[in-house]
Write a protein that holds these residues in place. Sequence first.
Motif, PDB file in Angstrom:
ATOM      1  N   ARG A 146       0.846  -1.186   0.000  1.00  0.00           N
ATOM      2  CA  ARG A 146       0.000   0.000   0.000  1.00  0.00           C
ATOM      3  C   ARG A 146       0.881   1.233   0.000  1.00  0.00           C
ATOM      4  O   ARG A 146       1.504   1.568   1.007  1.00  0.00           O
ATOM      5  CB  ARG A 146      -0.925  -0.011   1.222  1.00  0.00           C
ATOM      6  N   ARG A 147       0.921   1.921  -1.120  1.00  0.00           N
ATOM      7  CA  ARG A 147       1.825   3.053  -1.251  1.00  0.00           C
ATOM      8  C   ARG A 147       1.313   4.280  -0.509  1.00  0.00           C
ATOM      9  O   ARG A 147       2.098   5.166  -0.155  1.00  0.00           O
ATOM     10  CB  ARG A 147       2.030   3.353  -2.734  1.00  0.00           C
ATOM     11  N   ASP A 148      -0.007   4.333  -0.254  1.00  0.00           N
ATOM     12  CA  ASP A 148      -0.535   5.447   0.520  1.00  0.00           C
ATOM     13  C   ASP A 148      -0.211   5.299   1.995  1.00  0.00           C
ATOM     14  O   ASP A 148       0.081   6.260   2.692  1.00  0.00           O
ATOM     15  CB  ASP A 148      -2.054   5.571   0.314  1.00  0.00           C
ATOM     16  N   GLU A 149      -0.219   4.046   2.490  1.00  0.00           N
ATOM     17  CA  GLU A 149       0.083   3.779   3.901  1.00  0.00           C
ATOM     18  C   GLU A 149       1.565   3.492   4.124  1.00  0.00           C
ATOM     19  O   GLU A 149       2.048   3.533   5.250  1.00  0.00           O
ATOM     20  CB  GLU A 149      -0.716   2.571   4.397  1.00  0.00           C
ATOM     21  N   ARG A 150       2.280   3.147   3.033  1.00  0.00           N
ATOM     22  CA  ARG A 150       3.683   2.718   3.092  1.00  0.00           C
ATOM     23  C   ARG A 150       3.813   1.503   4.008  1.00  0.00           C
ATOM     24  O   ARG A 150       4.722   1.415   4.837  1.00  0.00           O
ATOM     25  CB  ARG A 150       4.589   3.874   3.556  1.00  0.00           C
ATOM     26  N   ILE A 151       2.877   0.574   3.834  1.00  0.00           N
ATOM     27  CA  ILE A 151       2.850  -0.661   4.615  1.00  0.00           C
ATOM     28  C   ILE A 151       2.663  -1.835   3.668  1.00  0.00           C
ATOM     29  O   ILE A 151       1.923  -1.742   2.683  1.00  0.00           O
ATOM     30  CB  ILE A 151       1.718  -0.650   5.670  1.00  0.00           C
ATOM     31  N   LEU A 152       3.316  -2.926   3.950  1.00  0.00           N
ATOM     32  CA  LEU A 152       3.147  -4.164   3.203  1.00  0.00           C
ATOM     33  C   LEU A 152       2.127  -5.054   3.909  1.00  0.00           C
ATOM     34  O   LEU A 152       2.143  -5.169   5.133  1.00  0.00           O
ATOM     35  CB  LEU A 152       4.487  -4.904   3.104  1.00  0.00           C
ATOM     36  N   TYR A 153       1.245  -5.651   3.122  1.00  0.00           N
ATOM     37  CA  TYR A 153       0.287  -6.610   3.660  1.00  0.00           C
ATOM     38  C   TYR A 153       0.574  -7.992   3.074  1.00  0.00           C
ATOM     39  O   TYR A 153       0.763  -8.134   1.860  1.00  0.00           O
ATOM     40  CB  TYR A 153      -1.153  -6.207   3.319  1.00  0.00           C
ATOM     41  N   LYS A 154       0.626  -8.978   3.945  1.00  0.00           N
ATOM     42  CA  LYS A 154       0.769 -10.369   3.526  1.00  0.00           C
ATOM     43  C   LYS A 154      -0.489 -11.113   3.958  1.00  0.00           C
ATOM     44  O   LYS A 154      -0.748 -11.268   5.149  1.00  0.00           O
ATOM     45  CB  LYS A 154       2.003 -11.004   4.170  1.00  0.00           C
ATOM     46  N   ARG A 155      -1.281 -11.538   2.974  1.00  0.00           N
ATOM     47  CA  ARG A 155      -2.578 -12.163   3.262  1.00  0.00           C
ATOM     48  C   ARG A 155      -3.386 -11.281   4.208  1.00  0.00           C
ATOM     49  O   ARG A 155      -3.933 -11.747   5.206  1.00  0.00           O
ATOM     50  CB  ARG A 155      -2.396 -13.561   3.844  1.00  0.00           C
TER      51      ARG A 155
END
Length: 234
Positions: A146-155
């Motif tokens: 998520r480039r807006d949150e600058r967070i990676l999500y895994k599943r």
Amino acid sequence: MKRVLIAEDEAAIRDFIVINLRRSGYEVLEAADGAQAIRLFDDCGGEIDVAVLDIMMPEKDGMEVCGYLREKSAEMGIILLSAKSQELDKVSGLMRGADDYITKPFSPSELVARVDAVYRRVALLRARGNMEQTDRCIRLGDFTLRRDERILYKRDKPIELTQIEYQILEFLFKNPNTVLTRAEILREVWGENCYVDDKVIDVNIHRLRSKIEDVPAQPRRLVTIWGMGYKWIA
């Protein structure tokens, strides 16, 4: 104003650093030990661009301060000062979130060049963040960046990343199934004419694997292409 925090218990070295950075246009905050460095950081509300921390300091050492600053700010730049005999400490510092390290003794030009390189990365990152406020993301299999949150999500489970980790991963996500050399990653994340040791790339890749891979010792997504670089397997 470009603001740098210097934490060094040896007054002669600290004065040397302060003089050269001020000549180069930086506002400098000085600390003689780790505890004072943390107080200065807190007192200015964390508004520091780059911190230069000696590893061996009284009260709190550079490792403790590095960990504290990185926990408070994923964005600011952190450089460690180390003696040649402290190779293991350098790697440990990078693992705790430092961006670079300088080995003593060092020249004024090397010091300023290293601080400039880290500052440029911080400034570029802030500029990109200001421009990219849309709800955009990159999806690759089970992973969503998520480039807006600058967070990676895994599943759908969030994975916190430092700013360096995020930038490396974003570059890999933009180029899936493509080998990216260390030199290409350095240019993308730190910019042209950077003075960062490419060992920083290896340490951050190791950290990313510990967060991303089911079995970090046997990576399936973030793989090494020996003699060339790294690749994200989509």
